[in-house]
Structures are given as structure tokens and as C-alpha cells.
Design an enzyme around this catalytic site. Structure first.
Site, short mmCIF file in Angstrom:
data_model
loop_
_atom_site.label_atom_id
_atom_site.label_comp_id
_atom_site.label_asym_id
_atom_site.label_seq_id
_atom_site.Cartn_x
_atom_site.Cartn_y
_atom_site.Cartn_z
N SER A 20 -4.11 -2.63 15.20
CA SER A 20 -3.49 -2.64 13.69
C SER A 20 -3.35 -4.51 13.80
O SER A 20 -3.55 -5.11 12.92
CB SER A 20 -2.13 -2.42 13.50
N ASN A 107 8.56 2.01 16.10
CA ASN A 107 9.10 1.93 14.96
C ASN A 107 10.16 1.62 13.92
O ASN A 107 9.58 1.81 12.80
CB ASN A 107 8.61 3.24 14.98
N THR A 152 -2.36 -5.20 -35.09
CA THR A 152 -1.96 -4.06 -34.79
C THR A 152 -3.24 -3.10 -34.09
O THR A 152 -3.94 -3.01 -35.39
CB THR A 152 -0.75 -3.24 -34.73
N HIS A 153 -3.79 -1.88 -33.39
CA HIS A 153 -4.84 -1.19 -33.27
C HIS A 153 -6.18 -2.04 -33.56
O HIS A 153 -6.75 -2.34 -34.11
CB HIS A 153 -5.08 -0.97 -34.82
N SER A 274 -24.13 -20.27 -16.85
CA SER A 274 -24.55 -19.09 -16.52
C SER A 274 -25.94 -19.57 -16.45
O SER A 274 -26.00 -21.09 -16.23
CB SER A 274 -24.62 -18.36 -18.22
N LYS A 280 -23.76 -20.89 -22.42
CA LYS A 280 -22.65 -20.50 -21.81
C LYS A 280 -21.48 -21.33 -21.68
O LYS A 280 -21.09 -22.09 -19.96
CB LYS A 280 -23.09 -19.13 -20.64
N ASN A 282 -18.32 -18.93 -19.57
CA ASN A 282 -17.58 -18.30 -19.80
C ASN A 282 -16.04 -17.54 -18.81
O ASN A 282 -15.74 -18.60 -18.15
CB ASN A 282 -18.77 -17.13 -18.31
N GLU A 287 -11.39 -13.33 -16.76
CA GLU A 287 -12.04 -11.42 -16.74
C GLU A 287 -12.02 -11.12 -15.05
O GLU A 287 -11.18 -9.93 -14.44
CB GLU A 287 -13.78 -12.28 -16.92
N TYR A 314 8.34 9.13 11.57
CA TYR A 314 6.38 7.98 12.16
C TYR A 314 5.35 9.04 11.93
O TYR A 314 5.55 9.47 13.25
CB TYR A 314 6.52 6.51 12.97
N GLN A 319 0.46 3.35 9.61
CA GLN A 319 -0.36 2.16 10.17
C GLN A 319 -1.02 1.36 8.96
O GLN A 319 -1.56 0.13 8.50
CB GLN A 319 -0.96 2.09 10.77
N LYS A 322 -0.60 -1.63 5.83
CA LYS A 322 -0.48 -2.67 5.78
C LYS A 322 -1.33 -3.70 4.97
O LYS A 322 -1.42 -4.58 4.01
CB LYS A 322 -0.76 -3.33 7.04
#
Ligand code: ARG
Length: 454
Positions: A20, A107, A152-153, A274, A280, A282, A287, A314, A319, A322
Site C-alpha cells: 500500500s 492493525n 420550482t420545476h 473551444s 465559445k 465554456n 461542469e 481486521y 487496505q 485508502k
């Protein structure tokens, strides 16, 4: 470390698969901190003399310096951070280094390290949350007078202050901050001395090590202590919820950056162009934050799934905690930091905000409530105003275009004061109960946060 029982060493492939160390080097300083605490507990137990304890500590501090200046050589053959540090200690101070592991196991060591690491990270993340909250408050304050359409919606609903919208996210982040601190409080237990699973034969005082490391208390059950990863899961759950909040904000930023909304403009340094379309701009940062949210959920689910079938205590499966943990910490930190920087400088298109108040019959609820104040039951008032709106739609009118006489054609409870009642400003001012979008309430909440946030 365990040559005695074995006939042959593992192959390189197995060593690499088993190790690890490649992904847990960030635990190094906490591993040293835990080892210093253990050395002091061993002195208290009489396993190490005071002088030996000092030698071990000096060796560990020298290792910490190597870790910090980047000169520590991590080895895959030594599998994990615990054995890397211990082997280096023995290299530096000789066979005395071999006494350090008395009464402890990897452990209890690993869960000690991760708790120390994560409590420090939660402190850092708390500051990032607060700086994100501060940016949102700054953005709200800078546009304190901006009124826009609330949805709303995703359908036009009622007028709302832009600052109220920003403050909604400040409240979400406050709950996130509380969740992390709650999670840190439960994590604040020293597992050291739980040994491999049942405790230690040699009476090494756990309390001494606990105090050295600054944990608030001891874990009360050794089996639970070495097999518990709840604190990692709780952290990732809190991180997932926080990412969900950042993602919702990001989605609004993406939406508001469209020509269709054109409500907000993000600083150029948070956007990209772009390679093909010269026009563009963006909103890549929001995003990406929206996208990375899925990844943090994945970290949470990965660990929940790892843990669900494990017998006590354990198991090496653990492991696998992590990489999702570290990924969650890094991803959340980066997203908070970018959001904080981006929101401090986001600017609202005031014209578009004003335009968004048109055409949505945003004052329809106000008309109905007006009739309620005139004694009409709300359901009937709703029906009457529904007809007003339908009429406006047919004539392509705004509610504000109606004269008192035209209102009265729908209900004789409409009076002269309807024209002052049914305005955006009056509508906002009426939302003056705690939590409402009245300018006065919003100003108070902005001030509260300006005074409360560090
Ligand atoms: N690298 C291990 C982990 O992350 C440390 C504990 C190993 N314990 C053991 N008995 N092999 O879980």
C-alpha cells in the site's frame, strides 16, 4: 518482518500487489507521530528505558525530517508505511528499533494513522468550506439589490433576491461543516494498544499514548477498534453530501451561463474556449465539479461495498479504504477551493435578472393572497387568479398591465390598492417572516454571516 515462518519470499508481482506504500505516503508524518506516542507509552511500561525511549524518539524525529524534506526512500518491498518507518528506524538506531513494535500491531497502527490524518484534513476542509461560504456571501452582498425570478420545476414561480439564492448555499455548506465536525468528534478516539485484535499482553498504558497524540478518549473495544472504518465512511458520506451541494450550485452556474438564461458571467479564468468554435466560452469548472461529484459518491460506495461482508476483525480488504478516502479528500478540497475563488468574482447580469421577472406571472400568488386578506378562502382565490392568468396569457399581458376595473371583472373583492399590492417590491417586502426573501431579512442574514465567518 516475519521471515521466521516462511520458506520463500513473495514474488515481485505479489509484493507490488500487496503493497500500500505507493498510495499511502501521505500518512508518513502521522505514522511517526503514533510511533513517538507508542515509544513514550513503552517507557511508561518499562519496556524501554528513558534513555532508549529518547533514542527511539530522536530516530523518529530524524525520519520525520527526512519525510518532510523529501529524502525518505519509500520501498515497495517494505509493503506499507508502518514497515517503511520501522525499518528506517532500525537502520538508524540499530536493534533497539525492533522494540518499538512491542504491544502494537499494524492493525491498530493503521487506524490510528488514518484517524490522525483525517482529523487534520477535516480542519483544513472546514476552512475551505468557510472560505466558500464567504465568497457566496460576498457575491450576494455585491448584488444585494438584484431581484430575479425564482423557480420550482424550473418553471417561473416567484420573485426572489439573488442574495437569498446565494445564502441558500451558505446554509447548505454550514450543515456540511457541522457534519464534518460531528464526524471528527466521533473519530477522536485512540485505537492504539488494541493490538492485532484483542489488546496487548504487555501492559503498555494506552492512556499515555492517547494523551501524546491528543485524542479525546480511548476506543472501548479492541475488536471494534481494529475493524472499524465507520469514520472513513462517515467522512465520505459527508463529502458526498457536500459535493452534491457544490454540484447543484454548479448546475445552476452552467444553466445561468447559457445564452438562454445569460444571468451570470463567470470570470474568464474559470472558463475555457473551444478548439474549433471561436465564439465559445465554456463553464468547464462548474461542469467538472458536477462531474467529480459522481466520483466522490463512487469513493463512498466503493468502501461501503468493501466493508459489508467482512468478518471481525481486521481483513486485508480494508487496505482498500485508502485510495477512495484520499481521492475523496483531494477531490472535495479542489472543488471547494475552485468554487470559493470562482464565486467571489462571479457577476450577475442585472438586465437579464430584471427581464426574468417578466412573462412568468410571478405575482399570481400575491393576487391570491390579496383576495385571502379580503376574506376569500385560499382555494377560491387560487381559482379566481387562475382565470386572471389565463386571460393575461390570451391577451399577451402582464398581471401588472391590468387596471383596477379589469381586476374587478374577476372578483369584486379587488380594490384600488391591488395595484400597489401586486408589485415586485411589495411582494418581496411581505416575505418578512424569518427565512423569507424580504430585503430586510436577507440583509440581516448577510450581516450575520459577515460577522460569523472567520
Ligand atoms: N497496509 C495495511 C492497511 O492499509 C496496514 C495494516 C496491515 N495489517 C496486516 N495485518 N497486514 O490496511
Amino acid at each position: 518482518m516475519w521471515g521466521g515462518r516462511f520458506d520463500e519470499a513473495v514474488t515481485d508481482e505479489v509484493a507490488a500487489f500487496n503493497a500500500s506504500i505507493a498510495f499511502e505516503q501521505r500518512l508518513a508524518r502521522y505514522d511517526v507521530q503514533g510511533s513517538v506516542a507508542q515509544a513514550r507509552a513503552l517507557v511508561a511500561a518499562g519496556v524501554l528505558t528513558v534513555q532508549e525511549g529518547q533514542q527511539v524518539e530522536d530516530g523518529l524525529n530524524a525520519i520525520l525530517a527526512e519525510i518532510e524534506d523529501g529524502s525518505f526512500a519509500f520501498s515497495v518491498r517494505l509493503e506499507d508505511i508502518h514497515m517503511n518507518v520501522e525499518a528506517r528506524l532500525t537502520e538508524r538506531i540499530g536493534p533497539l528499533g525492533g522494540k518499538l513494535h512491542t504491544g502494537r500491531s499494524r492493525n491498530d497502527q493503521v487506524t490510528t494513522d488514518v484517524r490522525l490524518y483525517l482529523m487534520a484534513e477535516i480542519n483544513r476542509i472546514t476552512r475551505l468550506i468557510q472560505s466558500t461560504q464567504r465568497s457566496l456571501v460576498t457575491c450576494g452582498r455585491a448584488h444585494q439589490d438584484v431581484v430575479m425570478c425564482g423557480y420550482t420545476h424550473l418553471q417561473r414561480a416567484q420573485p426572489v433576491l439573488f442574495a437569498h439564492h446565494m445564502l441558500a448555499y451558505v446554509e447548505m455548506l454550514e450543515r456540511d461543516r457541522e457534519r464534518f465536525s460531528d464526524c471528527a468528534r466521533r473519530m477522536d478516539r485512540s485505537p492504539l494498544g488494541s493490538g492485532a485484535l484483542t489488546g496487548a499482553n504487555i501492559p503498555v498504558p494506552r492512556e499515555v499514548a492517547r494523551r501524546e497524540m491528543g485524542f479525546a478518549a480511548l476506543t472501548p473495544n479492541s475488536l471494534d477498534a481494529v475493524s472499524d472504518r465507520d469514520f472513513v465512511i462517515e467522512f465520505l458520506a459527508a463529502a458526498s453530501i457536500c459535493m452534491m451541494h457544490l454540484s447543484r450550485l454548479s448546475e445552476e452556474l452552467v444553466l445561468w451561463s447559457t445564452s438562454e438564461f445569460a444571468l451570470i458571467s463567470l470570470p474568464d479564468r474559470f472558463c475555457t474556449g473551444s478548439s474549433m468554435m471561436p465564439q465559445k466560452k465554456n463553464p468547464d469548472m462548474p461542469e467538472l465539479i458536477r462531474g467529480k461529484t459522481g466520483r466522490v459518491y463512487g469513493d463512498l460506495f466503493s468502501l461501503l461495498t468493501t466493508m459489508k461482508g467482512l468478518p471481525l476483525a481486521y481483513n486485508k480488504d480494508m487496505q482498500e479504504d485508502k485510495e477512495p478516502l484520499f481521492d475523496g479528500v483531494d477531490t472535495l478540497s479542489a472543488c471547494l477551493s475552485i468554487t470559493a475563488a470562482m464565486m467571489a468574482d462571479a457577476s450577475v447580469n442585472r438586465e437579464r435578472a430584471a427581464l426574468s421577472l417578466k412573462g412568468g406571472y410571478l405575482l399570481a400568488t400575491d393576487l391570491a393572497d390579496y383576495l385571502v386578506t379580503r376574506g376569500l378562502p385560499f382555494r377560491e382565490a387560487h381559482e379566481v387568479v387562475g382565470r386572471v392568468v389565463r386571460d393575461c396569457i390570451e391577451r399577451k399581458w402582464e398581471i401588472e398591465d391590468l387596471s383596477v376595473a379589469e381586476f374587478r371583472a374577476f372578483s369584486d373583492r379587488f380594490d384600488d390598492d391591488i395595484t400597489t399590492y401586486a408589485t415586485i417590491d411589495a411582494s418581496l417586502a411581505r416575505k418578512s417572516q424569518p427565512g423569507g426573501t424580504a430585503p430586510q431579512r436577507v440583509a440581516e442574514r448577510l450581516q450575520f454571516w459577515e460577522e460569523t465567518l472567520p
